[in-house]
Design a protein around this motif. Structure first.
Motif, PDB file in Angstrom:
ATOM      1  N   SER A 128       0.845  -1.191   0.000  1.00 59.38           N
ATOM      2  CA  SER A 128       0.000   0.000   0.000  1.00 59.38           C
ATOM      3  C   SER A 128       0.880   1.241   0.000  1.00 59.38           C
ATOM      4  O   SER A 128       2.071   1.176   0.302  1.00 59.38           O
ATOM      5  N   GLN A 129       0.275   2.361  -0.350  1.00 56.34           N
ATOM      6  CA  GLN A 129       0.991   3.628  -0.408  1.00 56.34           C
ATOM      7  C   GLN A 129       0.293   4.647   0.483  1.00 56.34           C
ATOM      8  O   GLN A 129      -0.863   4.468   0.867  1.00 56.34           O
ATOM      9  N   VAL A 130       1.012   5.722   0.784  1.00 51.82           N
ATOM     10  CA  VAL A 130       0.466   6.779   1.634  1.00 51.82           C
ATOM     11  C   VAL A 130       0.468   8.094   0.859  1.00 51.82           C
ATOM     12  O   VAL A 130       1.498   8.494   0.310  1.00 51.82           O
ATOM     13  N   PHE A 131      -0.685   8.738   0.823  1.00 49.73           N
ATOM     14  CA  PHE A 131      -0.792  10.057   0.203  1.00 49.73           C
ATOM     15  C   PHE A 131      -1.126  11.065   1.295  1.00 49.73           C
ATOM     16  O   PHE A 131      -2.141  10.932   1.988  1.00 49.73           O
ATOM     17  N   ILE A 132      -0.266  12.062   1.462  1.00 52.27           N
ATOM     18  CA  ILE A 132      -0.476  13.081   2.489  1.00 52.27           C
ATOM     19  C   ILE A 132      -1.436  14.144   1.956  1.00 52.27           C
ATOM     20  O   ILE A 132      -1.131  14.853   0.996  1.00 52.27           O
ATOM     21  N   ASN A 133      -2.604  14.234   2.571  1.00 51.04           N
ATOM     22  CA  ASN A 133      -3.576  15.260   2.193  1.00 51.04           C
ATOM     23  C   ASN A 133      -3.225  16.609   2.814  1.00 51.04           C
ATOM     24  O   ASN A 133      -3.391  17.655   2.184  1.00 51.04           O
ATOM     25  N   SER A 134      -2.753  16.578   4.040  1.00 47.80           N
ATOM     26  CA  SER A 134      -2.325  17.803   4.717  1.00 47.80           C
ATOM     27  C   SER A 134      -1.382  17.422   5.853  1.00 47.80           C
ATOM     28  O   SER A 134      -1.496  16.338   6.428  1.00 47.80           O
ATOM     29  N   ALA A 135      -0.448  18.311   6.152  1.00 45.97           N
ATOM     30  CA  ALA A 135       0.483  18.079   7.262  1.00 45.97           C
ATOM     31  C   ALA A 135       1.026  19.417   7.736  1.00 45.97           C
ATOM     32  O   ALA A 135       1.457  20.245   6.928  1.00 45.97           O
ATOM     33  N   LYS A 136       0.993  19.629   9.019  1.00 46.02           N
ATOM     34  CA  LYS A 136       1.536  20.859   9.586  1.00 46.02           C
ATOM     35  C   LYS A 136       2.180  20.558  10.930  1.00 46.02           C
ATOM     36  O   LYS A 136       1.766  19.647  11.652  1.00 46.02           O
ATOM     37  N   ILE A 137       3.214  21.304  11.225  1.00 48.91           N
ATOM     38  CA  ILE A 137       3.863  21.205  12.531  1.00 48.91           C
ATOM     39  C   ILE A 137       3.304  22.307  13.419  1.00 48.91           C
ATOM     40  O   ILE A 137       3.195  23.465  12.997  1.00 48.91           O
ATOM     41  N   ARG A 138       2.949  21.926  14.629  1.00 51.89           N
ATOM     42  CA  ARG A 138       2.405  22.882  15.595  1.00 51.89           C
ATOM     43  C   ARG A 138       3.368  23.015  16.767  1.00 51.89           C
ATOM     44  O   ARG A 138       3.760  22.028  17.377  1.00 51.89           O
ATOM     45  N   LEU A 139       3.755  24.246  17.061  1.00 50.58           N
ATOM     46  CA  LEU A 139       4.667  24.537  18.166  1.00 50.58           C
ATOM     47  C   LEU A 139       3.944  25.350  19.236  1.00 50.58           C
ATOM     48  O   LEU A 139       3.174  26.266  18.916  1.00 50.58           O
ATOM     49  N   GLY A 140       4.209  25.031  20.487  1.00 54.99           N
ATOM     50  CA  GLY A 140       3.658  25.816  21.583  1.00 54.99           C
ATOM     51  C   GLY A 140       4.508  27.051  21.831  1.00 54.99           C
ATOM     52  O   GLY A 140       5.708  26.952  22.078  1.00 54.99           O
ATOM     53  N   ASN A 141       3.904  28.234  21.731  1.00 47.54           N
ATOM     54  CA  ASN A 141       4.645  29.482  21.920  1.00 47.54           C
ATOM     55  C   ASN A 141       5.031  29.664  23.386  1.00 47.54           C
ATOM     56  O   ASN A 141       4.242  29.393  24.289  1.00 47.54           O
ATOM     57  N   LEU A 142       6.259  30.151  23.601  1.00 53.41           N
ATOM     58  CA  LEU A 142       6.734  30.348  24.970  1.00 53.41           C
ATOM     59  C   LEU A 142       7.208  31.774  25.227  1.00 53.41           C
ATOM     60  O   LEU A 142       7.075  32.283  26.335  1.00 53.41           O
ATOM     61  N   GLY A 143       7.767  32.448  24.217  1.00 55.41           N
ATOM     62  CA  GLY A 143       8.220  33.814  24.442  1.00 55.41           C
ATOM     63  C   GLY A 143       9.004  34.369  23.272  1.00 55.41           C
ATOM     64  O   GLY A 143       9.334  33.658  22.319  1.00 55.41           O
ATOM     65  N   SER A 144       9.305  35.663  23.328  1.00 52.32           N
ATOM     66  CA  SER A 144      10.095  36.316  22.282  1.00 52.32           C
ATOM     67  C   SER A 144      10.779  37.543  22.856  1.00 52.32           C
ATOM     68  O   SER A 144      10.344  38.115  23.864  1.00 52.32           O
ATOM     69  N   MET A 145      11.869  37.955  22.181  1.00 53.09           N
ATOM     70  CA  MET A 145      12.579  39.174  22.566  1.00 53.09           C
ATOM     71  C   MET A 145      13.080  39.880  21.318  1.00 53.09           C
ATOM     72  O   MET A 145      13.558  39.233  20.376  1.00 53.09           O
ATOM     73  N   GLY A 146      12.961  41.187  21.312  1.00 54.36           N
ATOM     74  CA  GLY A 146      13.486  42.002  20.229  1.00 54.36           C
ATOM     75  C   GLY A 146      14.313  43.135  20.799  1.00 54.36           C
ATOM     76  O   GLY A 146      13.795  43.949  21.581  1.00 54.36           O
ATOM     77  N   TYR A 269      -3.980  11.717   6.047  1.00 58.72           N
ATOM     78  CA  TYR A 269      -3.422  10.967   4.926  1.00 58.72           C
ATOM     79  C   TYR A 269      -4.374   9.867   4.474  1.00 58.72           C
ATOM     80  O   TYR A 269      -5.267   9.444   5.212  1.00 58.72           O
ATOM     81  N   THR A 270      -4.173   9.420   3.246  1.00 58.81           N
ATOM     82  CA  THR A 270      -4.972   8.353   2.659  1.00 58.81           C
ATOM     83  C   THR A 270      -4.065   7.193   2.287  1.00 58.81           C
ATOM     84  O   THR A 270      -3.025   7.393   1.662  1.00 58.81           O
ATOM     85  N   VAL A 271      -4.457   5.997   2.679  1.00 55.05           N
ATOM     86  CA  VAL A 271      -3.740   4.784   2.291  1.00 55.05           C
ATOM     87  C   VAL A 271      -4.408   4.217   1.045  1.00 55.05           C
ATOM     88  O   VAL A 271      -5.632   4.071   1.004  1.00 55.05           O
ATOM     89  N   TYR A 272      -3.633   3.913   0.026  1.00 54.18           N
ATOM     90  CA  TYR A 272      -4.199   3.444  -1.241  1.00 54.18           C
ATOM     91  C   TYR A 272      -3.278   2.415  -1.879  1.00 54.18           C
ATOM     92  O   TYR A 272      -2.142   2.200  -1.438  1.00 54.18           O
ATOM     93  N   LYS A 273      -3.793   1.788  -2.931  1.00 53.32           N
ATOM     94  CA  LYS A 273      -2.993   0.886  -3.756  1.00 53.32           C
ATOM     95  C   LYS A 273      -2.893   1.469  -5.158  1.00 53.32           C
ATOM     96  O   LYS A 273      -3.875   2.003  -5.681  1.00 53.32           O
ATOM     97  N   PHE A 274      -1.734   1.349  -5.775  1.00 56.57           N
ATOM     98  CA  PHE A 274      -1.596   1.786  -7.157  1.00 56.57           C
ATOM     99  C   PHE A 274      -2.599   1.025  -8.027  1.00 56.57           C
ATOM    100  O   PHE A 274      -2.742  -0.194  -7.917  1.00 56.57           O
TER     101      PHE A 274
END
Length: 340
Positions: A128-146, A269-274
């Protein structure tokens, strides 16, 4: 005789009317029963389609032993040197801060993310094969400085909008000082530099920051990799040596961090066969018919349609694909050219 014939005729008329009434009643019952059957079977049918396509929504936690940051010291008028590598850390840090060695040094930081995707390799081993429909990385915000001021976006050389980018990299199973340049153009650990813009301004009310990695993840899965890795850095920039802190901080992978705040890979993602163009779990002559219909009708194809039907791997859906699927369905071949 005439009276008898009239009685017979009258009887036949009444009988026919009863038959028609019965047929109409039975037809109505049949339609009602069919409607009920459809209502009852539709969820099962829909469920069977979902199972055949196996479209999955999933969330992967980062692989803590290979998620962390590297820091590098820039002493005043001296060559830089590496100071610290920390994985499985409480925070991911990117940018620069006033150093710990003295008042005339800066410390630059870059962070690294790793996600284990070996389960997808197992799917590929099951024909079987895998087709990625969507993927995102999510990070928890902690702080910033400028320029040393908390809560604002980093400012390098008076540039308040230098984007934080994610580079798609492959540093393997050990994070070390040589990974500092992974992500740079020409580095042998770089797959795609600046594969995504993570952010270019700070929303102080946002709990999370998300960025798209669909194509990068698909690349790793197609090559049967066990890890999908990324570097977070300010594009082609390390420190401006102004001795002010300019950095972004996200939640790390350490176990003390609440699970929902650690870095996550959120995907569908979707699992499929060629060749299984109708997504019923089998490659049959019906799939051949569907391919030919799409070719004749010049149908608009989704990315998934093309991925499944393009079994010769030339990037198009053509008659040759239908021919190959027909051969496969009849046992004349056991593998498609795209799988080689």
């Amino acid at each position: 005789m005439i009276k008898k014939s009239s009685l017979i005729f009258s009887f036949l008329i009444r009988f026919r009317l009863r038959v028609l009434k019965f047929e109409k009643t039975e037809e109505s019952k049949l339609k009602t029963n069919l409607k009920l059957a459809l209502i009852l079977l539709l969820p099962l049918f829909a469920n069977s389609l979902i199972q055949a396509q196996q479209t999955v929504q999933d969330t992967l936690s980062c692989f803590a032993p290979l998620t962390g940051f590297i820091s590098r010291i820039y002493p005043f008028n001296q060559p830089p040197f590496f100071f610290l590598i920390r994985t499985n850390s409480e925070a991911l840090r990117i940018g620069d801060i006033k150093g710990d060695i003295g008042v005339t040094d800066n410390m630059a930081l870059r962070s690294y993310l790793t996600f284990s995707i070996q389960n997808f390799s197992q799917i590929s081993q099951q024909d079987s094969q895998v087709f990625i429909n969507s993927a995102k990385i999510r990070l928890g915000n902690l702080g910033s400085m400028g320029n040393g001021v908390g809560g604002i976006y980093p400012i390098f050389n008076n540039n308040p909008n230098l984007p934080l980018v994610a580079d798609h990299i492959d540093f393997g199973t050990v994070l070390d000082t040589t990974d500092w340049d992974a992500g740079e153009i020409g580095n042998n650990q770089t797959i795609t530099p600046e594969t995504a813009i993570v952010m270019d301004s700070v929303d102080i009310n946002a709990i999370y920051t998300e960025f798209d990695v669909k194509n990068s993840l698909q690349y790793d899965i197609d090559l049967n990799k066990n890890l999908s890795q990324y570097r977070l850095a300010f594009s082609s920039f390390e420190t401006d040596n102004d001795f002010f802190s300019d950095n972004l901080i996200f939640r790390g992978a350490y176990l003390s961090i609440p699970e929902n705040l650690r870095p996550k890979l959120i995907l569908n993602y979707t699992v499929y066969k060629f060749g299984d163009t109708d997504f019923d779990g089998f490659v049959t002559e019906l799939d051949v018919q569907l391919v030919l219909e799409k070719i004749v009708n010049n149908s608009t194809l989704s990315d998934l349609d093309l991925k499944v039907g393009d079994v010769d791997g030339n990037g198009k859906l053509q008659v040759n694909d239908a021919s190959l699927i027909l051969q496969y369905a009849n046992g004349l071949i056991t593998k498609f050219p795209v799988e080689n």
